[in-house]
Design a protein around this motif. Sequence first.
Motif, PDB file in Angstrom:
ATOM      1  N   SER A  33      70.029  79.094  33.277  1.00  0.00           N
ATOM      2  CA  SER A  33      68.652  78.589  33.272  1.00  0.00           C
ATOM      3  C   SER A  33      68.494  77.457  32.252  1.00  0.00           C
ATOM      4  CB  SER A  33      67.673  79.727  32.970  1.00  0.00           C
ATOM      5  OG  SER A  33      68.055  80.411  31.791  1.00  0.00           O
ATOM      6  N   GLU A  34      69.085  77.627  31.064  1.00  0.00           N
ATOM      7  CA  GLU A  34      69.012  76.554  30.069  1.00  0.00           C
ATOM      8  C   GLU A  34      69.818  75.342  30.513  1.00  0.00           C
ATOM      9  OE1 GLU A  34      70.279  78.355  26.424  1.00  0.00           O
ATOM     10  OE2 GLU A  34      68.253  79.034  25.913  1.00  0.00           O
ATOM     11  N   ALA A  35      70.947  75.582  31.185  1.00  0.00           N
ATOM     12  CA  ALA A  35      71.756  74.473  31.698  1.00  0.00           C
ATOM     13  C   ALA A  35      70.969  73.660  32.717  1.00  0.00           C
ATOM     14  CB  ALA A  35      73.042  75.007  32.319  1.00  0.00           C
ATOM     15  N   GLU A  36      70.239  74.335  33.580  1.00  0.00           N
ATOM     16  CA  GLU A  36      69.437  73.624  34.583  1.00  0.00           C
ATOM     17  C   GLU A  36      68.339  72.795  33.920  1.00  0.00           C
ATOM     18  OE1 GLU A  36      68.285  76.872  37.052  1.00  0.00           O
ATOM     19  OE2 GLU A  36      70.019  76.652  38.386  1.00  0.00           O
ATOM     20  N   ASP A  37      67.740  73.345  32.858  1.00  0.00           N
ATOM     21  CA  ASP A  37      66.716  72.593  32.128  1.00  0.00           C
ATOM     22  C   ASP A  37      67.309  71.338  31.491  1.00  0.00           C
ATOM     23  OD1 ASP A  37      64.834  74.480  32.802  1.00  0.00           O
ATOM     24  OD2 ASP A  37      64.915  75.529  30.870  1.00  0.00           O
ATOM     25  N   VAL A  38      68.511  71.476  30.919  1.00  0.00           N
ATOM     26  CA  VAL A  38      69.174  70.334  30.287  1.00  0.00           C
ATOM     27  C   VAL A  38      69.485  69.256  31.322  1.00  0.00           C
ATOM     28  CG1 VAL A  38      71.391  69.606  29.308  1.00  0.00           C
ATOM     29  CG2 VAL A  38      70.128  71.482  28.254  1.00  0.00           C
ATOM     30  N   VAL A  39      70.009  69.656  32.471  1.00  0.00           N
ATOM     31  CA  VAL A  39      70.352  68.675  33.507  1.00  0.00           C
ATOM     32  C   VAL A  39      69.091  67.992  34.030  1.00  0.00           C
ATOM     33  CG1 VAL A  39      71.332  68.406  35.824  1.00  0.00           C
ATOM     34  CG2 VAL A  39      72.511  69.814  34.125  1.00  0.00           C
ATOM     35  N   GLN A  40      67.991  68.746  34.139  1.00  0.00           N
ATOM     36  CA  GLN A  40      66.742  68.134  34.562  1.00  0.00           C
ATOM     37  C   GLN A  40      66.265  67.114  33.534  1.00  0.00           C
ATOM     38  OE1 GLN A  40      65.315  68.272  37.402  1.00  0.00           O
ATOM     39  NE2 GLN A  40      63.467  67.098  36.866  1.00  0.00           N
TER      40      GLN A  40
END
Length: 301
Positions: A33-40
Amino acid sequence: MRRVSQPDESTRIFETQRPRLLRLAYRMLGSLSEAEDVVQDAWLRWQRADVAVEIPAAFLSRVVTRLCLDVIKSARVRRETYVGEWLPEPLLEMTDEEPADNLTLTLMMALERLSPLERAAFLLHDVFGVALNEVATTLDRDAGAVRQLAVRARKHVHEARPRFPVAQEEADRIAEAFFSASRSGDTQALKLLLADNVVLQSDGGGRVMAFRNPIVGIERMLRMFAGLYRKFGERGMVMLRPVWIDGLPGYVSSERGEILQTTALEIENGRITGIYIMRNPDKLKHVELALAAEAQAGRAH
């Protein structure tokens, strides 16, 4: 290559890089979930970039790595108050495709013991193949310092690598046997499956019942499973699906149809040396979505 102004081309370039960026962020943070936020966040910065970008992959890796280093700072503060054991979010391998890299759950936990810069240097250089000079630019360090960071990280990770990789068919058989024996409290079967120095870690995040501390050693493990069976019986535990989790064999199961969990097993010489159980519902949202998508695809056929 210069930064293109056409929105469609800009999007195409980013989407080509997205899977790699998501893997990098996940390996850095241990959280999908944090990885997806970073990529966004990286996507928003990519859209705003008006400078010339000769190599989009290098630019985006740099942005994602630096964002991850910022996230790690706050994550380490949160970990100090985390209830019980912390484990990475489980990344399920739902197909027969080869994993994109060879970092297992065990190795990810070894990365957790590194400094953020050591982890970044190792992942970028050793796992993602980024040139040392580019890693130095990303981390704002000279190449010699980055080389030392990577060497120290490599030593830690090497110590955590399994010495005797297990064949997939054998691993799947052991995982299925472990589920059956642990569910039924069969200590004789468990004794044949577990190594003497086996360690169990479970992550409930304070949200559901889980062991606060690791269970170490086969004798303690056998007493624990026998005690659980006497207290709860088979607890309505149902295996939903065998899976591989971050390169380790395991399964997704459900307790009384209410509590979802994943179990990943580290195996050496035919015996289970590590058991990693994720029960924290906040870290299982991707698992729920993956299972739902698979069930929907099955109904469609």
